[in-house]
Design a protein around this motif. Structure first.
Motif, PDB file in Angstrom:
ATOM      1  N   LYS A 372      34.718  29.780 -22.476  1.00 40.43           N
ATOM      2  CA  LYS A 372      33.361  29.867 -23.028  1.00 40.43           C
ATOM      3  C   LYS A 372      33.142  28.780 -24.084  1.00 40.43           C
ATOM      4  CE  LYS A 372      32.828  34.876 -22.389  1.00 40.43           C
ATOM      5  NZ  LYS A 372      32.656  36.168 -23.100  1.00 40.43           N
ATOM      6  N   LEU A 373      34.194  28.535 -24.881  1.00 42.03           N
ATOM      7  CA  LEU A 373      34.109  27.524 -25.930  1.00 42.03           C
ATOM      8  C   LEU A 373      33.825  26.146 -25.339  1.00 42.03           C
ATOM      9  CD1 LEU A 373      34.483  27.227 -29.040  1.00 42.03           C
ATOM     10  CD2 LEU A 373      36.846  26.624 -28.572  1.00 42.03           C
ATOM     11  N   SER A 374      34.513  25.824 -24.235  1.00 42.49           N
ATOM     12  CA  SER A 374      34.314  24.533 -23.575  1.00 42.49           C
ATOM     13  C   SER A 374      32.903  24.414 -23.031  1.00 42.49           C
ATOM     14  CB  SER A 374      35.336  24.368 -22.442  1.00 42.49           C
ATOM     15  OG  SER A 374      35.151  23.139 -21.803  1.00 42.49           O
ATOM     16  N   GLU A 378      29.493  21.859 -24.421  1.00 38.11           N
ATOM     17  CA  GLU A 378      28.610  20.976 -23.673  1.00 38.11           C
ATOM     18  C   GLU A 378      27.146  21.276 -23.956  1.00 38.11           C
ATOM     19  OE1 GLU A 378      29.703  21.268 -19.617  1.00 38.11           O
ATOM     20  OE2 GLU A 378      31.710  20.415 -19.893  1.00 38.11           O
ATOM     21  N   THR A 379      26.834  22.547 -24.222  1.00 39.63           N
ATOM     22  CA  THR A 379      25.437  22.922 -24.505  1.00 39.63           C
ATOM     23  C   THR A 379      25.072  22.709 -25.971  1.00 39.63           C
ATOM     24  OG1 THR A 379      26.055  25.213 -24.946  1.00 39.63           O
ATOM     25  CG2 THR A 379      25.506  24.640 -22.663  1.00 39.63           C
ATOM     26  N   LYS A 380      26.084  22.448 -26.819  1.00 39.52           N
ATOM     27  CA  LYS A 380      25.884  22.194 -28.255  1.00 39.52           C
ATOM     28  C   LYS A 380      25.241  23.386 -28.979  1.00 39.52           C
ATOM     29  CE  LYS A 380      25.338  17.291 -27.348  1.00 39.52           C
ATOM     30  NZ  LYS A 380      24.457  16.128 -27.431  1.00 39.52           N
ATOM     31  N   ASN A 381      25.621  24.573 -28.530  1.00 44.07           N
ATOM     32  CA  ASN A 381      25.136  25.787 -29.204  1.00 44.07           C
ATOM     33  C   ASN A 381      26.100  26.104 -30.348  1.00 44.07           C
ATOM     34  OD1 ASN A 381      24.346  28.330 -30.040  1.00 44.07           O
ATOM     35  ND2 ASN A 381      23.882  29.048 -27.951  1.00 44.07           N
ATOM     36  N   TYR A 382      25.832  25.562 -31.545  1.00 50.44           N
ATOM     37  CA  TYR A 382      26.789  25.647 -32.632  1.00 50.44           C
ATOM     38  C   TYR A 382      26.954  27.060 -33.178  1.00 50.44           C
ATOM     39  CZ  TYR A 382      26.649  20.584 -32.505  1.00 50.44           C
ATOM     40  OH  TYR A 382      26.748  19.296 -32.110  1.00 50.44           O
ATOM     41  N   ASP A 383      25.903  27.869 -33.138  1.00 54.96           N
ATOM     42  CA  ASP A 383      26.042  29.264 -33.599  1.00 54.96           C
ATOM     43  C   ASP A 383      27.031  30.017 -32.732  1.00 54.96           C
ATOM     44  OD1 ASP A 383      24.270  28.889 -35.638  1.00 54.96           O
ATOM     45  OD2 ASP A 383      22.515  29.575 -34.499  1.00 54.96           O
ATOM     46  N   GLU A 384      26.880  29.830 -31.417  1.00 51.69           N
ATOM     47  CA  GLU A 384      27.809  30.520 -30.504  1.00 51.69           C
ATOM     48  C   GLU A 384      29.214  29.950 -30.636  1.00 51.69           C
ATOM     49  OE1 GLU A 384      28.229  31.695 -25.766  1.00 51.69           O
ATOM     50  OE2 GLU A 384      26.416  30.699 -26.502  1.00 51.69           O
ATOM     51  N   LEU A 385      29.302  28.609 -30.869  1.00 52.74           N
ATOM     52  CA  LEU A 385      30.616  27.990 -31.089  1.00 52.74           C
ATOM     53  C   LEU A 385      31.306  28.620 -32.299  1.00 52.74           C
ATOM     54  CD1 LEU A 385      30.061  24.166 -30.559  1.00 52.74           C
ATOM     55  CD2 LEU A 385      31.714  25.605 -29.370  1.00 52.74           C
ATOM     56  N   HIS A 386      30.546  28.837 -33.362  1.00 49.23           N
ATOM     57  CA  HIS A 386      31.119  29.451 -34.564  1.00 49.23           C
ATOM     58  C   HIS A 386      31.661  30.841 -34.271  1.00 49.23           C
ATOM     59  CE1 HIS A 386      31.677  30.271 -38.782  1.00 49.23           C
ATOM     60  NE2 HIS A 386      30.967  31.385 -38.663  1.00 49.23           N
ATOM     61  N   GLN A 387      30.892  31.649 -33.525  1.00 45.48           N
ATOM     62  CA  GLN A 387      31.338  33.003 -33.197  1.00 45.48           C
ATOM     63  C   GLN A 387      32.597  32.973 -32.325  1.00 45.48           C
ATOM     64  OE1 GLN A 387      30.143  35.821 -34.421  1.00 45.48           O
ATOM     65  NE2 GLN A 387      28.730  34.593 -35.672  1.00 45.48           N
TER      66      GLN A 387
END
Length: 576
Positions: A372-374, A378-387
Motif C-alpha cells: 500500500k505504501l508503494s 505514486e499517488t502522492k497521498n501524504y496523509d495516507e503515507l503518514h498513517q
C-alpha cells in the motif's frame, strides 16, 4: 518553492543530530579516568564513570546520585553533576539537565564544557540566540585544545543557530570554517560538512550551489561504510530531484535510501540471530558431550564387570549385583530425563508454533502495508503515507517486543541470564519506564500517574526489574481504551516487602483467564470477549524474573472495569 522549504526542514533535523553525535573530548575522558584511579575505594564513582563511557545513561544517573549522597570533595561532586547533566541531556530531559549543570561551580577546571552543553540545551529548545552566547563562551578553551573534530562541531552548531536566525552571512562564515577543518578525503565528517553547507545554500534558494554540495556528499558517501549516512545522502538527492520535478530520478534515490535503511536494520537482525544460533549450537554440543559421558560410563562399568569376573565366582556375583543395581538406577535416570525432555520438546514445539504464527502475521501485515505504501507513494497521498508509516512502525515494534521476550526467555531457560541484586530507587525506575513509553501513551491519549513513594528502595536486579515493568506496562497500554488511565503506586502491608500496584481501567479479564495466566508453563492466553490473543510468553517471563528476585505476583481484575497487577519485592534492609 513551498515544497522545497518543507523538505528542507526534514534535512535540517538530520543536520542538528550530526553536530551532536560527533562530540569527542579525549582529554576530558583521560581526566575522568585519572580521577577514577585516584578514587579506587569510591565504588559508586567508579561505576558511574564506567557507565558514562558505555553510554548507559540510566545506570550513570543512579550511581552518580549514590556518590553525591556521600561526603565527597568538591571536584568529585562537580564530576558527578556533570555526569548527571550530560546523561539527562542525552535522555531528552533538558530542564532537569539545566538544573544539574547549574549546580557546577565556575571554578571547575572543565567548566567550558558546561557552557558547551548548556548551549546544546538552548539549541534543543530553539532559543538560538542564547545557544550562540554559550557556544562562544566555550570557544577559546576548545580552540586551545587543537582538536579539529571538536572545533568542527562547535562551528557547525554556531552556523546552524545563525541559519535559524536568518543571519546567513554569519552562518556561511562558520559553516565554511567547518569544511576547511575536514581532510580532503572520503570521511564521514567531510560528508556531513558538505551536507551542512548544501543546506545552508538551499535554505537561501541558492539551488545550484546547494545541489553541487549535495551531489559531492552523495558521491563521497559511496566510499564510506556508514549505512545511516548513505541513507541520508540518498534521501537528500531524492528531495533535490523532487524539487526539480524529476520524479523518476527522485524515486530511484528514495529506493536507494530505503535499501540502505533496510541494510542497517538487517545488519542488526543478522547479528542478533547469529548470536542466538551460536548459543543454541553450543547448547546442542553440550548435550552431545553429556550423552557421550553417559555412554563412556556404561562402557567403563562393563569393562569393570569383566575384570571382576576373572577374580572369582564370589566377585562375579557381587559385581553382577552391583551392575544390575547401576543399570536400574541409570534406567530410572534416563527415563526421568526422557520424560522431562519430551515435556520440554512439547513446550518448545508449542512456543515455536505460536511465535512463528505471530511473526508470520506481523511480516504479512508489514508486506501488505508496504505494498500500500508503494502504491500511495505514486499517488502522492501524504496523509495516507503518514498513517501507513505509523502502522508499519507499530507492526515492527510488536514483532521486536515478541523477539526480545523470546530471547530473554531462552536465556532464562538455559541459565545464561545474569542476576545482580542491588538497592534500587523504585520511583526513578518507574519514571524511566514512563519516559520510554510516552509515545504509546500519547497515541492512545492514556493518562499515566506515578504515585510510587519516593522513599522506597527495593533489593532486586535492575535489568530484570525493567523487563518486568516494561512488559506489564505494555500489556496495560494494549488492553486499555482510548483516554484511559494507568497508575503505578505502592502500599506497605509487610515491613520487609513493598507492594507495587500497576492499575488500569481497561477491558479487564475473567477469573478463568487470571487462573490461566498464573498457571505455570501456560503459553497461550485469550482475553474474554476480545479478539486480542497473545503468546503469554511475556507474562511467563515476568513471573520467572519476579521469582528470581524473591518476589510474588497477584492479579485482580473485573471485565470492563480494569486490572490490577500486584508485585511484591523485598525492601533494602537499610530502609527496613
Amino acid at each position: 518553492m513551498i515544497q522545497k522549504k518543507h523538505n528542507f526542514l526534514l534535512l535540517f533535523l538530520f543536520l542538528t543530530s550530526i553536530a551532536l553525535s560527533q562530540e569527542s573530548l579525549n582529554y576530558f575522558d583521560i581526566a575522568i579516568q585519572k580521577k577514577a584511579s585516584s578514587l579506587k575505594k569510591e565504588i559508586n564513582f567508579n561505576k558511574a564513570q564506567s557507565f558514562f563511557f558505555k553510554e548507559e545513561w540510566d545506570s550513570t544517573l543512579v550511581y552518580s546520585m549514590k556518590q553525591l549522597n556521600f561526603d565527597s570533595d568538591l571536584e568529585t561532586k562537580e564530576y558527578c553533576h556533570y555526569f548527571r547533566g550530560y546523561s539527562l541531556k542525552k535522555k531528552g530531559l533538558y530542564k532537569q539537565a539545566l538544573v544539574e549543570f547549574g549546580l557546577i561551580d565556575k571554578s571547575f577546571q572543565y567548566y567550558y564544557l558546561v557552557d558547551y552543553n548548556v548551549g546544546h540545551l538552548f539549541h534543543f529548545e530553539k532559543n538560538f540566540e542564547k545557544a550562540i552566547v554559550y557556544f562562544l563562551k566555550s570557544e577559546n578553551e576548545i580552540l586551545n585544545h587543537n582538536d579539529e573534530n571538536e572545533i568542527a562541531n562547535l562551528y557547525t552548531n554556531i552556523g546552524i543557530c545563525y541559519m535559524h536566525l536568518n543571519k546567513f552571512d554569519n552562518a556561511e562564515s562558520y559553516l565554511k570554517k567547518e569544511t576547511l577543518l575536514n581532510p580532503k578525503k572520503a570521511t564521514k565528517s567531510l560528508v556531513r560538512s558538505y551536507i551542512n553547507i548544501a543546506n545552508f545554500y538551499y535554505e537561501q534558494y541558492k539551488d545550484e550551489q546547494g545541489i553541487y554540495y549535495f551531489q559531492k556528499a552523495y558521491k563521497l558517501s559511496k566510499n564510506i561504510k556508514d549505512f545511516k549516512l548513505k541513507e541520508n545522502s540518498a534521501f537528500n538527492m531524492a528531495v533535490v530531484e523532487e524539487n526539480r520535478a524529476d520524479y523518476k530520478k527522485a524515486l530511484v534515490y528514495r529506493k536507494e535510501s530505503e535499501q540502505w535503511k533496510d541494510s542497517l536494520n538487517n545488519q542488526n537482525k543478522i547479528w542478533a540471530v547469529a548470536d542466538f544460533e551460536k548459543k543454541f549450537a553450543v547448547a546442542q554440543k553440550q548435550k552431545q558431550i553429556k550423552v557421550l559421558e553417559v555412554e563412556n560410563k556404561l562402557k567403563d562399568t562393563q569393562r569393570n564387570s569383566l575384570f571382576f569376573a576373572s577374580i572369582g565366582l564370589l566377585l562375579i556375583l557381587t559385581g553382577g549385583v552391583y551392575l544390575y543395581g547401576q543399570k536400574v538406577k541409570n534406567a530410572k535416570t534416563i527415563l526421568l530425563q526422557k520424560n522431562k525432555l519430551d515435556e520440554l520438546n512439547a513446550t518448545k514445539d508449542q512456543l515455536f508454533s505460536i511465535v512463528s504464527h505471530d511473526l508470520r502475521s506481523s511480516v504479512n501485515a508489514l508486506k501488505t502495508s508496504n505494498a500500500k505504501l508503494s502504491a500511495t507513494l505514486e499517488t502522492k497521498n501524504y496523509d495516507e503515507l503518514h498513517q501507513l508509516i505509523i502502522q508499519n512502525s507499530t507492526i515492527a515494534n510488536g514483532a521486536y517486543s515478541l523477539l526480545d521476550n523470546l530471547l530473554h526467555w531462552a536465556m532464562l531457560q538455559t541459565k545464561q541470564l545474569y542476576f545482580h541484586k542491588e538497592s534500587i530507587h523504585l520511583y526513578s525506575i518507574v519514571q524511566q519506564i514512563e519516559y520510554n513509553y510516552k509515545p504509546l501513551l500519547l497515541d492512545k491519549a492514556i493518562t499515566f500517574e506515578n504515585s510510587v513513594s519516593k522513599n522506597i528502595f527495593i533489593f532486586v536486579d535492575l535489568d530484570s526489574l525493567k523487563i518486568v515493568l516494561r512488559n506489564l506496562l505494555d500489556n496495560a497500554i494494549k488492553f486499555s481504551n482510548e483516554n484511559g488511565k494507568i497508575s503505578f503506586y505502592t502500599q506497605e502491608t509487610n515491613p520487609d516487602f513493598c507492594d507495587l500496584i500497576i492499575e488500569d481501567n481497561g477491558i479487564g479479564m475473567s477469573e478463568n483467564t487470571i487462573k490461566e495466566l498464573l498457571q505455570e508453563g501456560e503459553l497461550l492466553a485469550k482475553k474474554s470477549g476480545s479478539e486480542i490473543i497473545g503468546t503469554g510468553l511475556g507474562l511467563q517471563l515476568c513471573k520467572q524474573m519476579i521469582r528470581k528476585n524473591s518476589g510474588t505476583l497477584a492479579i485482580e481484575s473485573e471485565i470492563n472495569k480494569g486490572t490490577k497487577m500486584i508485585l511484591s519485592f523485598p525492601k533494602t534492609r537499610t530502609n527496613g
